[in-house]
Design a protein around this motif. Structure first.
Motif, PDB file in Angstrom:
ATOM      1  N   GLN A   9       3.778  12.303  -1.947  1.00 18.28           N
ATOM      2  CA  GLN A   9       4.212  11.552  -0.776  1.00 18.28           C
ATOM      3  C   GLN A   9       3.936  12.374   0.478  1.00 18.28           C
ATOM      4  O   GLN A   9       4.232  13.553   0.539  1.00 18.28           O
ATOM      5  N   ARG A  27       6.039   6.993   6.041  1.00 20.54           N
ATOM      6  CA  ARG A  27       5.645   7.769   4.862  1.00 20.54           C
ATOM      7  C   ARG A  27       4.791   6.920   3.931  1.00 20.54           C
ATOM      8  O   ARG A  27       4.882   5.688   3.917  1.00 20.54           O
ATOM      9  N   TRP A  28       3.979   7.625   3.166  1.00 20.29           N
ATOM     10  CA  TRP A  28       3.061   6.952   2.253  1.00 20.29           C
ATOM     11  C   TRP A  28       3.165   7.586   0.880  1.00 20.29           C
ATOM     12  O   TRP A  28       3.111   8.805   0.747  1.00 20.29           O
ATOM     13  N   LEU A  29       3.342   6.739  -0.101  1.00 20.71           N
ATOM     14  CA  LEU A  29       3.448   7.190  -1.485  1.00 20.71           C
ATOM     15  C   LEU A  29       2.121   6.870  -2.167  1.00 20.71           C
ATOM     16  O   LEU A  29       1.690   5.716  -2.197  1.00 20.71           O
ATOM     17  N   ALA A  30       1.478   7.906  -2.700  1.00 23.79           N
ATOM     18  CA  ALA A  30       0.160   7.730  -3.319  1.00 23.79           C
ATOM     19  C   ALA A  30       0.275   6.965  -4.635  1.00 23.79           C
ATOM     20  O   ALA A  30       1.262   7.129  -5.349  1.00 23.79           O
ATOM     21  N   PRO A  31      -0.719   6.142  -4.965  1.00 25.33           N
ATOM     22  CA  PRO A  31      -0.675   5.384  -6.226  1.00 25.33           C
ATOM     23  C   PRO A  31      -1.148   6.240  -7.399  1.00 25.33           C
ATOM     24  O   PRO A  31      -2.095   5.883  -8.098  1.00 25.33           O
ATOM     25  N   PHE A  52       3.787  12.411  -8.581  1.00 22.60           N
ATOM     26  CA  PHE A  52       4.439  11.946  -7.349  1.00 22.60           C
ATOM     27  C   PHE A  52       3.838  12.701  -6.165  1.00 22.60           C
ATOM     28  O   PHE A  52       3.891  13.924  -6.108  1.00 22.60           O
ATOM     29  N   SER A  83       0.818  -1.222   0.000  1.00 19.58           N
ATOM     30  CA  SER A  83       0.000   0.000   0.000  1.00 19.58           C
ATOM     31  C   SER A  83       0.851   1.271   0.000  1.00 19.58           C
ATOM     32  O   SER A  83       0.386   2.316   0.444  1.00 19.58           O
ATOM     33  N   GLY A  84       2.090   1.191  -0.461  1.00 21.41           N
ATOM     34  CA  GLY A  84       2.922   2.384  -0.574  1.00 21.41           C
ATOM     35  C   GLY A  84       3.473   2.897   0.735  1.00 21.41           C
ATOM     36  O   GLY A  84       3.971   4.013   0.812  1.00 21.41           O
ATOM     37  N   LEU A  85       3.409   2.085   1.778  1.00 20.67           N
ATOM     38  CA  LEU A  85       3.887   2.520   3.088  1.00 20.67           C
ATOM     39  C   LEU A  85       5.348   2.133   3.304  1.00 20.67           C
ATOM     40  O   LEU A  85       5.780   1.055   2.899  1.00 20.67           O
ATOM     41  N   THR A  86       6.086   3.019   3.961  1.00 18.79           N
ATOM     42  CA  THR A  86       7.464   2.724   4.333  1.00 18.79           C
ATOM     43  C   THR A  86       7.698   3.214   5.761  1.00 18.79           C
ATOM     44  O   THR A  86       7.257   4.301   6.131  1.00 18.79           O
TER      45      THR A  86
END
Lengths: 405, 301
Positions: A177, A167-171, A175, A118-121
């Motif tokens: 974040q 942090r979350w990177l949107a799909p 870009f 889900s784009g999470l780190t």
């Protein structure tokens, strides 16, 4: 017979050697990637670098000027590797000379997840905060020999803390974040590790994309705040007395905006390219300042700090290996408190001066791994203008560095 | 009437579904984007991170690439350290587990085939050499065929529902490709054994396939731009050992090759290098057609 014996002994030796080599290789194959950075410079100043100050800002960390003459810069030893299929780890040791002594500092020591889904780190440990644009880049990746004045004045060059980042990177195609950090709040510009070692927080949002094939950009907005219990900055002694150290206790709020725009014909950075960079910071503080070791009674004042600063720079690679850059820095402060004398002694009085600096640099990178730079500053950090010249080298050894945006 | 609405709705859904479910492929270079499209057809949606006008050694991990990799089901790159400055950083920043090394979504083309020039000793004084050997494998059509087989297999593994589709696309591609190789080999007889000067060592596999000889590079060391003293040396070398042509790609500076061409009276040839490097190189077939046409034209002059 003798010959045969000799021959078989030699064969055995070769076999033993090659199996040893193979075993060694197998052991080494899991070693982390290792890289090193060697930096050094020659610095020339018109004014004495020891008297450097930035009126209206408490200086600490690595905020001073490099010593005049020949000196070693910030050396680095970096080790990094995937830990398993879920985690990545990195350790950076900074090696620097401070007044004749070699100091080794743990600059970064963090682990990071490799795609939780889900784009999470999640990142944990000691790391550069994601506040601002330049903050998360190592000194060897900077385009100038020194930090922007606003980084020097607010963060003691760079904001580093021990803590955790999510942090979350949107799909999305663009870009996007967003992220948050929580830190211990012990290192400058925080202090005292308040709230039981959860003294600092940060939030950031980043947007970025391309315009056509030749342009790319990134925009960031970030906020850092801390509850500070005793942030110490550079002290001074009065005729034989103990060194009085200014110490701040209270709230701190920093808001930052950063914009980076890059251009390269056809998006081919190897030939020519231009990088434009702008950052603006604003810090509000509300608390009190005392001069430790003063008195008795200890000298103290309430403190309401309003500090702003920005810089803008342009770096142009006009042909492979060669770049030229210009930078302008500007700072301003409007600090008030119940005792103006104490504020003045703590370096928080702007002395009616707005610090500014203009820089120009040329650098030559023989290969991707080496760089030699010449830089001129006209520095008006304090009332007396200083002309500064740096001749610097930055060399990367070992594992190939990353091409950060 | 109500039923009809539902039926129409369902049909729209059916039509919309395949495009929704298309496999998202992030290709580092145009040649692999093209191969992925050839094998994947309408079952895949391919994004190429670079163009033929860009030096892939020098790409930055810019925000748009991170965003694209975030949504990728499959990353198709050259590997063998070609993208070492930016691919690891993208993988780290994109937060996408599917495409991490070791996962089915991570496909490195050069690592599927045997590479040439694997150095016994690596040292940076030799320039930007790759410990894994020369990575520019896509200019040997036999290696492309081998990579295509591995890539089709990988597509079938990731998207097993369409495994048959990928296999039949592969069979179709192989048939045309083998025929094309035969015709290219016939056409290129005249090139065999010819000595050439190259800008960078990115023609290694093309020259190996065609039986041509690289006698010098315009770069003094891999990755270092050509300089005046090195070019002067090459000019002298050309007086004793004349090359048939000087090769450069669309992304390389044309001045060094044109300078030497002028001084030594040898034709300088700009080759497309990858898909999109010239108008005619609009797919892998066009790439090889145009490459050979340009070289043959140069020796006729």
């Amino acid at each position: 017979m003798e010959k045969v014996l000799q021959w078989s002994a030699a064969t055995l030796a070769v076999c033993a050697y090659s199996s040893m080599a193979a075993a060694q290789q197998a052991d080494n194959s899991m070693n982390p990637a290792i890289s090193m950075v060697l930096q050094g410079q020659y610095a020339d100043y018109k004014q004495d670098p020891e008297v450097y100050e930035l009126p209206g800002f408490m200086l600490a960390g690595e905020a001073g000027l490099a010593e005049a003459g020949f000196g070693l810069g910030h050396g680095e030893l970096v080790m990094s590797s995937n830990i398993d299929d879920l985690y990545f780890g990195k350790l950076t040791l900074a090696i620097a000379e401070h007044e004749g002594a070699t100091e080794i500092e743990l600059e970064e020591a963090y682990i990071e997840t490799l795609g939780l889904g889900s784009g999470l780190t999640v990142k944990a440990g000691r790391f550069f905060s994601n506040v601002g644009y330049l903050n998360s880049q190592h000194t060897h990746a900077w385009d100038f020999a020194d930090a922007p004045l606003v980084y020097r004045g607010l963060f003691g060059n760079q904001l580093i803390d021990d803590g955790i980042q999510l942090r979350w990177l949107a799909p999305t195609d663009i870009f996007l974040q967003v992220g948050a950090e929580m830190g211990r709040g012990e290192r400058f510009p925080a202090g005292g590790a308040s709230d039981e070692g959860k003294g600092s927080q940060a939030f950031f949002i980043e947007l970025g994309g391309d315009v056509g094939v030749s342009h790319s950009w990134q925009l960031g907005v970030s906020h850092w705040s801390a509850e500070i219990a005793g942030r110490q900055s550079g002290g001074h002694a009065h005729d034989g007395g103990a060194v009085e150290i200014p110490s701040y206790t209270g709230d701190s709020d920093v808001t930052a905006v950063d914009v980076v725009w890059k251009w390269a014909p056809d998006g081919n950075f190897a030939q020519r390219n231009l990088k434009l960079q702008f950052e603006y910071f604003k810090r509000d503080e509300d608390g009190s300042v005392e001069l430790e070791n003063s008195g008795p009674p200890v000298e103290t004042t309430t403190y309401q700090g309003k500090q702003t600063g920005w810089y803008a720079q342009a770096v142009y690679q006009f042909k492979p290996q060669w770049r030229v850059g210009v930078r302008y820095d500007s700072l301003e402060s409007d600090n008030t408190g119940s005792d103006a004398d104490v504020l003045g002694e703590a370096g928080l009085d702007d002395e009616g001066h707005k610090p500014e600096r203009t820089s120009i640099m040329f650098d030559y990178a023989h290969s991707e791994f080496s760089l030699v730079r010449l830089q001129f500053n006209q520095d008006k950090s304090y009332e007396t203008a200083d002309d500064q010249i740096y001749l610097q080298y930055v060399m990367s050894l070992g594992a190939h560095g990353a091409h950060q945006f | 009437m109500q039923n009809l609405k539902w039926l129409i709705g369902a049909c729209i859904f059916c039509i919309a579904l395949p495009s929704q479910a298309a496999l998202q492929i992030f290709a580092c270079e145009p040649e692999w984007a093209s191969l992925s499209e050839t094998l994947g057809g309408d079952k895949v949606k391919v994004y190429s991170a670079t163009t033929a006008k860009q030096d892939v050694h020098r790409i930055q991990a810019r925000p748009s690439l991170i965003a694209k990799m975030r949504r990728a089901d499959l990353v198709v790159c050259t590997g063998a350290e070609l993208e070492t400055g930016w691919l690891p950083l993208l993988l780290q920043r994109a937060s996408n587990r599917k495409v991490q090394p070791g996962q089915p979504g991570y496909f490195m083309a050069a690592e599927q085939v045997e590479r040439l020039d694997i150095p016994h000793v690596v040292d940076r004084s030799m320039g930007d050499v790759h410990a894994g050997g020369n990575p520019h494998v896509h200019l040997d059509p036999h290696r492309v065929a081998e990579i295509a087989r591995h890539l089709a297999e990988r597509l079938a593994q990731i998207d097993s529902a369409n495994a048959g589709f990928y296999q039949s696309r592969l069979a179709d591609f192989e048939q045309h490709w083998q025929a094309a190789i035969e015709s290219w080999q016939q056409k290129s007889e005249a090139l065999k054994g010819l000595p050439v000067v190259v800008h960078h060592k990115d023609w290694r596999y093309l020259l190996d396939w065609l039986g041509m000889k690289e006698i010098a590079t315009l770069e003094p060391k891999p990755g270092l731009p050509p300089n005046a003293s090195h070019l002067a040396r090459l000019k002298k070398q050309m007086e004793e050992q004349r090359a048939a042509m000087i090769l450069r790609s669309a992304y390389q500076d044309n001045r060094p090759s044109e300078w030497l061409a002028d001084k030594a009276d040898i034709p300088a040839v700009e080759l497309p290098y990858t898909v999109g490097g010239s108008d005619a190189a609009n797919d892998l077939f066009g790439l090889f057609d145009d490459t050979l046409a340009r070289m043959l034209k140069a020796i006729k002059q």
